[in-house]
Every structure is written in structure tokens, then in C-alpha cells.
Design a protein around this motif. Structure first.
Motif, PDB file in Angstrom:
ATOM      1  N   LEU A   1      28.848  50.616  25.157  1.00 56.65           N
ATOM      2  CA  LEU A   1      28.258  49.652  24.247  1.00 56.65           C
ATOM      3  C   LEU A   1      26.739  49.744  24.281  1.00 56.65           C
ATOM      4  O   LEU A   1      26.154  50.188  25.277  1.00 56.65           O
ATOM      5  CB  LEU A   1      28.701  48.238  24.617  1.00 56.65           C
ATOM      6  N   GLU A   2      26.102  49.315  23.202  1.00 55.80           N
ATOM      7  CA  GLU A   2      24.648  49.384  23.103  1.00 55.80           C
ATOM      8  C   GLU A   2      23.967  48.697  24.279  1.00 55.80           C
ATOM      9  O   GLU A   2      23.039  49.245  24.882  1.00 55.80           O
ATOM     10  CB  GLU A   2      24.199  48.737  21.791  1.00 55.80           C
ATOM     11  N   GLU A   3      24.441  47.512  24.645  1.00 57.34           N
ATOM     12  CA  GLU A   3      23.781  46.762  25.725  1.00 57.34           C
ATOM     13  C   GLU A   3      23.980  47.404  27.089  1.00 57.34           C
ATOM     14  O   GLU A   3      23.276  47.065  28.043  1.00 57.34           O
ATOM     15  CB  GLU A   3      24.287  45.316  25.748  1.00 57.34           C
ATOM     16  N   GLU A   4      24.905  48.346  27.203  1.00 55.36           N
ATOM     17  CA  GLU A   4      25.171  48.992  28.485  1.00 55.36           C
ATOM     18  C   GLU A   4      24.217  50.149  28.786  1.00 55.36           C
ATOM     19  O   GLU A   4      24.095  50.550  29.933  1.00 55.36           O
ATOM     20  CB  GLU A   4      26.618  49.501  28.531  1.00 55.36           C
ATOM     21  N   HIS A   5      23.581  50.709  27.773  1.00 54.99           N
ATOM     22  CA  HIS A   5      22.742  51.886  28.030  1.00 54.99           C
ATOM     23  C   HIS A   5      21.379  51.841  27.364  1.00 54.99           C
ATOM     24  O   HIS A   5      20.609  52.792  27.490  1.00 54.99           O
ATOM     25  CB  HIS A   5      23.471  53.167  27.585  1.00 54.99           C
ATOM     26  N   CYS A   6      21.034  50.756  26.697  1.00 54.39           N
ATOM     27  CA  CYS A   6      19.780  50.712  25.954  1.00 54.39           C
ATOM     28  C   CYS A   6      18.702  49.848  26.602  1.00 54.39           C
ATOM     29  O   CYS A   6      17.701  49.541  25.956  1.00 54.39           O
ATOM     30  CB  CYS A   6      20.029  50.219  24.522  1.00 54.39           C
ATOM     31  N   THR A   7      18.879  49.445  27.850  1.00 59.06           N
ATOM     32  CA  THR A   7      17.820  48.676  28.502  1.00 59.06           C
ATOM     33  C   THR A   7      16.631  49.573  28.781  1.00 59.06           C
ATOM     34  O   THR A   7      16.774  50.781  28.991  1.00 59.06           O
ATOM     35  CB  THR A   7      18.329  48.074  29.822  1.00 59.06           C
ATOM     36  N   ALA A   8      15.447  48.988  28.785  1.00 59.69           N
ATOM     37  CA  ALA A   8      14.220  49.755  29.010  1.00 59.69           C
ATOM     38  C   ALA A   8      14.189  50.293  30.434  1.00 59.69           C
ATOM     39  O   ALA A   8      14.708  49.678  31.365  1.00 59.69           O
ATOM     40  CB  ALA A   8      12.993  48.887  28.751  1.00 59.69           C
ATOM     41  N   VAL A   9      13.569  51.441  30.608  1.00 56.85           N
ATOM     42  CA  VAL A   9      13.445  52.061  31.921  1.00 56.85           C
ATOM     43  C   VAL A   9      11.969  52.275  32.237  1.00 56.85           C
ATOM     44  O   VAL A   9      11.132  52.372  31.357  1.00 56.85           O
ATOM     45  CB  VAL A   9      14.188  53.423  31.966  1.00 56.85           C
ATOM     46  N   GLU A  10      11.655  52.343  33.528  1.00 61.42           N
ATOM     47  CA  GLU A  10      10.296  52.606  33.964  1.00 61.42           C
ATOM     48  C   GLU A  10      10.068  54.112  34.089  1.00 61.42           C
ATOM     49  O   GLU A  10      10.952  54.856  34.513  1.00 61.42           O
ATOM     50  CB  GLU A  10      10.034  51.932  35.307  1.00 61.42           C
ATOM     51  N   VAL A  11       8.891  54.555  33.703  1.00 64.86           N
ATOM     52  CA  VAL A  11       8.526  55.965  33.788  1.00 64.86           C
ATOM     53  C   VAL A  11       7.651  56.178  35.005  1.00 64.86           C
ATOM     54  O   VAL A  11       6.625  55.519  35.154  1.00 64.86           O
ATOM     55  CB  VAL A  11       7.775  56.418  32.518  1.00 64.86           C
ATOM     56  N   THR A  12       8.054  57.091  35.881  1.00 66.53           N
ATOM     57  CA  THR A  12       7.288  57.335  37.102  1.00 66.53           C
ATOM     58  C   THR A  12       6.183  58.349  36.851  1.00 66.53           C
ATOM     59  O   THR A  12       6.211  59.097  35.869  1.00 66.53           O
ATOM     60  CB  THR A  12       8.204  57.870  38.212  1.00 66.53           C
ATOM     61  N   GLU A  13       5.219  58.386  37.770  1.00 67.21           N
ATOM     62  CA  GLU A  13       4.131  59.349  37.654  1.00 67.21           C
ATOM     63  C   GLU A  13       4.663  60.774  37.748  1.00 67.21           C
ATOM     64  O   GLU A  13       4.162  61.681  37.077  1.00 67.21           O
ATOM     65  CB  GLU A  13       3.099  59.096  38.758  1.00 67.21           C
ATOM     66  N   GLU A  14       5.686  60.987  38.573  1.00 60.55           N
ATOM     67  CA  GLU A  14       6.274  62.326  38.692  1.00 60.55           C
ATOM     68  C   GLU A  14       6.865  62.771  37.364  1.00 60.55           C
ATOM     69  O   GLU A  14       6.713  63.927  36.960  1.00 60.55           O
ATOM     70  CB  GLU A  14       7.364  62.331  39.769  1.00 60.55           C
ATOM     71  N   GLU A  15       7.518  61.858  36.649  1.00 57.93           N
ATOM     72  CA  GLU A  15       8.089  62.185  35.345  1.00 57.93           C
ATOM     73  C   GLU A  15       6.983  62.496  34.343  1.00 57.93           C
ATOM     74  O   GLU A  15       7.131  63.386  33.495  1.00 57.93           O
ATOM     75  CB  GLU A  15       8.962  61.030  34.853  1.00 57.93           C
ATOM     76  N   VAL A  16       5.875  61.756  34.426  1.00 57.53           N
ATOM     77  CA  VAL A  16       4.737  62.041  33.550  1.00 57.53           C
ATOM     78  C   VAL A  16       4.210  63.443  33.817  1.00 57.53           C
ATOM     79  O   VAL A  16       3.946  64.222  32.902  1.00 57.53           O
ATOM     80  CB  VAL A  16       3.621  60.991  33.750  1.00 57.53           C
ATOM     81  N   GLN A  17       4.055  63.797  35.102  1.00 56.19           N
ATOM     82  CA  GLN A  17       3.524  65.109  35.459  1.00 56.19           C
ATOM     83  C   GLN A  17       4.440  66.235  35.003  1.00 56.19           C
ATOM     84  O   GLN A  17       3.981  67.327  34.658  1.00 56.19           O
ATOM     85  CB  GLN A  17       3.318  65.191  36.986  1.00 56.19           C
ATOM     86  N   ASN A  18       5.756  65.968  34.975  1.00 59.81           N
ATOM     87  CA  ASN A  18       6.715  67.003  34.601  1.00 59.81           C
ATOM     88  C   ASN A  18       7.110  66.949  33.134  1.00 59.81           C
ATOM     89  O   ASN A  18       7.991  67.675  32.693  1.00 59.81           O
ATOM     90  CB  ASN A  18       7.990  66.868  35.454  1.00 59.81           C
ATOM     91  N   SER A  19       6.452  66.087  32.355  1.00 61.66           N
ATOM     92  CA  SER A  19       6.921  65.834  30.998  1.00 61.66           C
ATOM     93  C   SER A  19       6.606  66.958  30.032  1.00 61.66           C
ATOM     94  O   SER A  19       7.339  67.200  29.096  1.00 61.66           O
ATOM     95  CB  SER A  19       6.304  64.534  30.467  1.00 61.66           C
ATOM     96  N   VAL A  20       5.506  67.660  30.227  1.00 58.49           N
ATOM     97  CA  VAL A  20       5.070  68.665  29.262  1.00 58.49           C
ATOM     98  C   VAL A  20       5.463  70.052  29.743  1.00 58.49           C
ATOM     99  O   VAL A  20       5.104  70.462  30.834  1.00 58.49           O
ATOM    100  CB  VAL A  20       3.546  68.605  29.046  1.00 58.49           C
TER     101      VAL A  20
END
Length: 255
Positions: free
Chosen positions: A183-202
Motif C-alpha cells: 500500500l502507498e502508506e507502507e512504502h512512501c514515508t520520507a527517508v533521511e539522506v546520509t552524507e555517505e549517500e550524498v558522496q556516492n550519489s554521482v
């Protein structure tokens, strides 16, 4: 880790229906997540769907995406890849159209590519391509349930085109109800982005400005472009993948 596009189009080795269903379900949940957070992607296509090392699809390249308020984005003008554009974008006069319906159309073209290894509408000349998208019917020789789904996604009338909630319940997507999506409410909650994810994003870096742009987008969970002077690309080639690859959460985290 992002590996490669889920498919290069055209290809002589399209997916089986089972493979196509597996990847398409990831796309459905990903687009539902974006729409829930009021983001229209506007350039869904196989080359912007990247396979992670977990085998699931991640959505990439938000270079022409739009944020909206309310229930939907009312957009105008052309953006994205011509062969994946919806027919309502191809008018001789200025008008607005549903952003959600644009994404659904592009998802339909993408699903067609998964099954046939090519776009349902193609022409070397942009005017002829627009005419085919607006007027040519799609008659894929596939199972009746998949054919019905593709035809509803490629409904040339955006007002009657199938919606994401309806796609999630479709018999082909859910294998006749035996494999329902969350269901939409089961997987659409906001998530936090870590600095490691930012560094690996590009993964592909065209310029320092792009690095700053992506980091800003990820930190703010906003896909609008803070560099107003850069503008947006109004049109892209039919087959070239986007130049900006961004990290998107796995299915287990959100999609």
C-alpha cells in the motif's frame, strides 16, 4: 551500487514477461513514491532506470523533473525524450496537461520496450514521430492482460489513461492478485539522506556545478534546479541516456 541501465534500446534481446513484470513493479513503486512526494519525473525511459547490485531498479536523472502543490502538476511545454513523450504535449497551441499522466504514458512506452526491445513509436523526423504518437494505434501481440495494460497506459486521452493506483491493482502486475504490491502508506514515508549517500550519489560528473546541484537536491529532498541560469533541456535525443545519474532508495527502503 548502481550497475547499468536496465535495458539499452533498441535491443534484440527483450525481457520475458516475468522479467518485465519484476522490473516494472519496481518502476511503479518508484513513481508512486515520487508522486506521493509531489515530484513529476518527466523522463522515464529504460536508460534512466538503473540496476543496483541488489537486482532492483533505481530511478535516475531528475534533470527535467517538476515539483508541484496540490494533487497534480499542470504542466506545459515539452521536456524529456521525444519517443517517450505523451500525445497531449504535441499541440500547436499552449495548453496545460497532467504531470502524473505524462509519467504514466512514459511508463507505458518503457514497458513496451521491456517486452519488444524497441519503442512503439519511432521515426527519424520529429514531426513524423509526433504524428505517430498522436495517431498510430498500438497493437502488441502479447498476452491479453499485458496488452490491455499497455493499451490503457498508452491511451491517447490523458483523462481516461490508467492511473498509478489502478496500475498497482492490475491483474498482470499482481499476477491475478497472487502477488500484490504494498500500500502507498507502507512504502512512501520520507527517508533521511546520509552524507555517505550524498558522496556516492554521482556516477557521471559533467561539471562542478552538477556536483553542487545534486548534493543540494539530495540534502533538501528537492528536485528543483537551484541554478536558475542553467535552465532546463527542452529536448533530448531519443536514445541517449541522461547525463546525470542520481542515487534513489532501494525497494526495501522505499522503492
Amino acid at each position: 551500487m548502481l550497475v547499468s541501465p536496465v535495458m539499452e534500446v533498441p535491443t534484440d534481446n527483450p525481457f520475458t514477461e516475468e522479467q518485465a513484470r519484476f522490473y516494472f513493479r519496481d518502476v511503479v513503486l518508484g513513481i508512486e513514491y515520487l508522486h506521493y512526494h509531489k515530484i513529476i519525473h518527466r523522463d522515464i525511459k529504460p536508460s534512466n532506470l538503473l540496476l543496483g547490485d541488489d537486482g532492483h531498479v533505481k530511478i535516475a536523472d531528475f534533470g527535467v523533473s517538476n515539483e508541484f502543490e496540490g494533487t497534480d502538476a499542470m504542466l506545459s511545454g515539452t521536456a524529456g525524450t521525444p519517443a517517450f513523450m505523451a500525445p497531449e504535449m504535441m499541440t500547436e497551441y499552449e495548453q496545460s496537461f497532467s504531470g502524473k499522466a505524462l509519467d504514466v504514458w512514459a511508463m507505458g512506452v518503457t514497458l513496451y520496450c521491456f517486452i519488444f526491445g524497441k519503442c512503439p513509436f519511432y521515426d527519424e523526423y520529429i514531426v513524423s514521430l509526433h504524428n505517430k504518437i498522436k495517431n498510430k494505434p498500438v497493437e502488441p501481440l502479447i498476452s491479453s492482460e499485458l496488452k490491455e495494460l499497455i493499451n490503457r497506459m498508452l491511451d491517447k486521452n490523458p483523462l481516461t489513461r490508467i492511473t498509478i493506483p489502478e496500475i498497482k491493482l492490475h491483474m498482470w502486475v499482481t499476477e491475478n492478485g497472487s502477488n500484490p504490491l504494498p500500500l502507498e502508506e507502507e512504502h512512501c514515508t520520507a527517508v533521511e539522506v546520509t552524507e555517505e549517500e550524498v558522496q556516492n550519489s554521482v556516477k557521471l560528473i559533467p561539471s562542478l556545478s552538477t556536483v553542487i546541484l545534486v548534493k543540494s537536491m539530495l540534502r533538501k529532498r528537492s528536485f528543483s534546479n537551484p541554478f536558475d541560469c542553467l535552465g532546463r533541456r527542452a529536448e533530448r535525443s531519443m536514445s541517449a541516456p541522461g547525463g546525470l545519474l542520481t542515487y534513489v532508495k532501494t525497494k526495501e527502503e522505499c522503492f
